[in-house]
Design a protein around this motif. Structure first.
Motif, mmCIF file in Angstrom:
data_model
loop_
_atom_site.group_PDB
_atom_site.id
_atom_site.type_symbol
_atom_site.label_atom_id
_atom_site.label_comp_id
_atom_site.label_asym_id
_atom_site.label_seq_id
_atom_site.Cartn_x
_atom_site.Cartn_y
_atom_site.Cartn_z
ATOM 1 N N UNK A 74 38.954 -45.844 -74.791
ATOM 2 C CA UNK A 74 38.329 -46.867 -73.955
ATOM 3 C C UNK A 74 36.858 -47.066 -74.323
ATOM 4 N N UNK A 75 36.150 -45.974 -74.561
ATOM 5 C CA UNK A 75 34.699 -46.047 -74.739
ATOM 6 C C UNK A 75 34.293 -46.508 -76.133
ATOM 7 N N UNK A 76 35.122 -46.231 -77.138
ATOM 8 C CA UNK A 76 34.728 -46.573 -78.504
ATOM 9 C C UNK A 76 35.809 -47.347 -79.251
ATOM 10 N N UNK A 77 36.982 -46.726 -79.416
ATOM 11 C CA UNK A 77 38.013 -47.327 -80.255
ATOM 12 C C UNK A 77 38.454 -48.694 -79.789
ATOM 13 N N UNK A 78 38.616 -48.860 -78.483
ATOM 14 C CA UNK A 78 39.030 -50.150 -77.969
ATOM 15 C C UNK A 78 37.975 -51.215 -78.183
ATOM 16 N N UNK A 79 36.701 -50.829 -78.099
ATOM 17 C CA UNK A 79 35.627 -51.798 -78.354
ATOM 18 C C UNK A 79 35.669 -52.276 -79.802
ATOM 19 N N UNK A 80 35.886 -51.340 -80.719
ATOM 20 C CA UNK A 80 36.000 -51.718 -82.126
ATOM 21 C C UNK A 80 37.216 -52.617 -82.338
ATOM 22 N N UNK A 81 38.345 -52.240 -81.731
ATOM 23 C CA UNK A 81 39.548 -53.043 -81.904
ATOM 24 C C UNK A 81 39.400 -54.435 -81.312
ATOM 25 N N UNK A 82 38.753 -54.527 -80.153
ATOM 26 C CA UNK A 82 38.519 -55.846 -79.577
ATOM 27 C C UNK A 82 37.641 -56.676 -80.507
ATOM 28 N N UNK A 83 36.624 -56.034 -81.059
ATOM 29 C CA UNK A 83 35.774 -56.732 -82.011
ATOM 30 C C UNK A 83 36.565 -57.197 -83.231
ATOM 31 N N UNK A 84 37.519 -56.380 -83.668
ATOM 32 C CA UNK A 84 38.352 -56.768 -84.808
ATOM 33 C C UNK A 84 39.243 -57.960 -84.469
ATOM 34 N N UNK A 85 39.728 -58.046 -83.226
ATOM 35 C CA UNK A 85 40.510 -59.229 -82.868
ATOM 36 C C UNK A 85 39.653 -60.491 -82.963
ATOM 37 N N UNK A 86 38.366 -60.357 -82.687
ATOM 38 C CA UNK A 86 37.485 -61.521 -82.778
ATOM 39 C C UNK A 86 37.075 -61.792 -84.222
#
Length: 322
Positions: A74-86
């Motif tokens: 939640x704190x790191x990996x998901x932020x990176x993955x969300x950024x990758x979707x964008x």
């Protein structure tokens, strides 16, 4: 926006989307904006760095207790993955390698997709073109919630639940609203993705897979970054269907907050959209905008007049559809 009719609880209009006319007006006054169109040569290196960072994170979480796997998801990996979707969103407009290298863009999006855990990029490309061409179009723009979503998710708790379940709705809604045949690129996307998932599981076990998948679900659901899903097109001001946000989270999201500018000029990379705002400021300063994606989520949940029905819909003619 004139000529509006209420049908159900959506705001139905029978006019063209505003981006077409504004684009013409801006280009007539500032033709130099055309020089911003074209590939972003830095994008591919940033994406490669993010994919590598997630590979390193998978190595690091393989021996952590489960609670820390989920915390870092939640704190790191998901932020990176969300950024990758964008990043994939940007790549879907061919800005990684340019329009002349469309296949390179498609395959590079498959590479950017790998840390997300599930095949996504090819299907996103297929439907995202319709979102731009037929913004708000009934049965065409799958970004618009269904009538069931608008009817059922109408209380603060239900709207919160709807936000948590956003990944599920974004996955299933196209299959109901506007199903399309599975393309060869989608099959390739799935084959590459599941092969990579299996290789990761075989090498480091289950925890890296859970880290990637749970991070994607967490941060595409209820998360401050996910405020952009609501901020972009939900009608916070009557008659306006696209909104921009100029705050610091744009640094993590490839400037997706410059969303009005993006719909005006989808062929301009996200990294150059702030230049559009500066060059044609008189066209954007007068439009409603958001100051905080977190505040957007709060208002969406607790303001009675806001909900999945708070969208502009239109009847669109199927012209030049491919």
């Amino acid at each position: 926006m004139g000529n509006t009719v209420t049908r159900g609880d959506f705001e139905w209009v029978y006019t063209d989307q505003p981006h077409t006319q504004r684009r013409k007006e801006i280009l007539a006054k500032y033709p130099e904006i055309k020089t911003l169109m074209g590939p972003d040569h830095q994008l591919k290196w940033i994406v490669l760095g993010m994919v590598f960072a997630q590979l390193v994170a998978c190595h690091l979480v393989r021996e952590l207790p489960w609670k820390w796997v989920l915390f870092w998801a939640y704190a790191f990996g998901g932020c990176v993955n969300h950024s990758l979707t964008l990043a994939i969103h940007d790549i879907s407009h061919n800005v990684a390698f340019g329009n002349r290298q469309a296949k390179w863009n498609r395959w590079f999006a498959v590479l950017a997709n790998l840390p997300i855990g599930m095949p996504y990029s090819a299907s996103f490309k297929k439907y995202h073109i319709d979102h731009h061409r037929y913004l708000g179009g009934d049965t065409l723009d799958v970004d618009i919630p269904t009538d069931f979503e608008g009817w059922f998710f109408c209380t603060p708790f239900r709207k919160f639940l709807w936000l948590v379940l956003q990944p599920l709705f974004y996955t299933l809604r196209p299959l109901y609203v506007n199903p399309k045949p599975i393309s060869r690129m989608e099959v390739c996307n799935a084959a590459v993705q599941f092969s990579a998932d299996f290789a990761l599981y075989y090498t480091w076990g289950l925890k890296p897979i859970v880290y990637l998948l749970s991070g994607s679900v967490f941060c595409l659901g209820f998360h401050p970054i996910s405020g952009h899903f609501i901020a972009e097109h939900y009608m916070f001001s009557r008659g306006y269907e696209t909104y921009s946000y100029y705050g610091p989270l744009n640094f993590l999201t490839f400037n997706v907050g410059y969303h009005t500018e993006h719909h005006d000029f989808p062929s301009i990379p996200g990294s150059k959209l702030p230049m559009v705002t500066q060059m044609a400021s008189e066209f954007y300063d007068r439009l409603p905008q958001h100051q905080s994606w977190t505040h957007v989520l709060w208002d969406f949940i607790f303001e009675e007049e806001l909900g999945p029905y708070s969208r502009i819909k239109r009847k669109c003619l199927l012209v030049n559809k491919s």
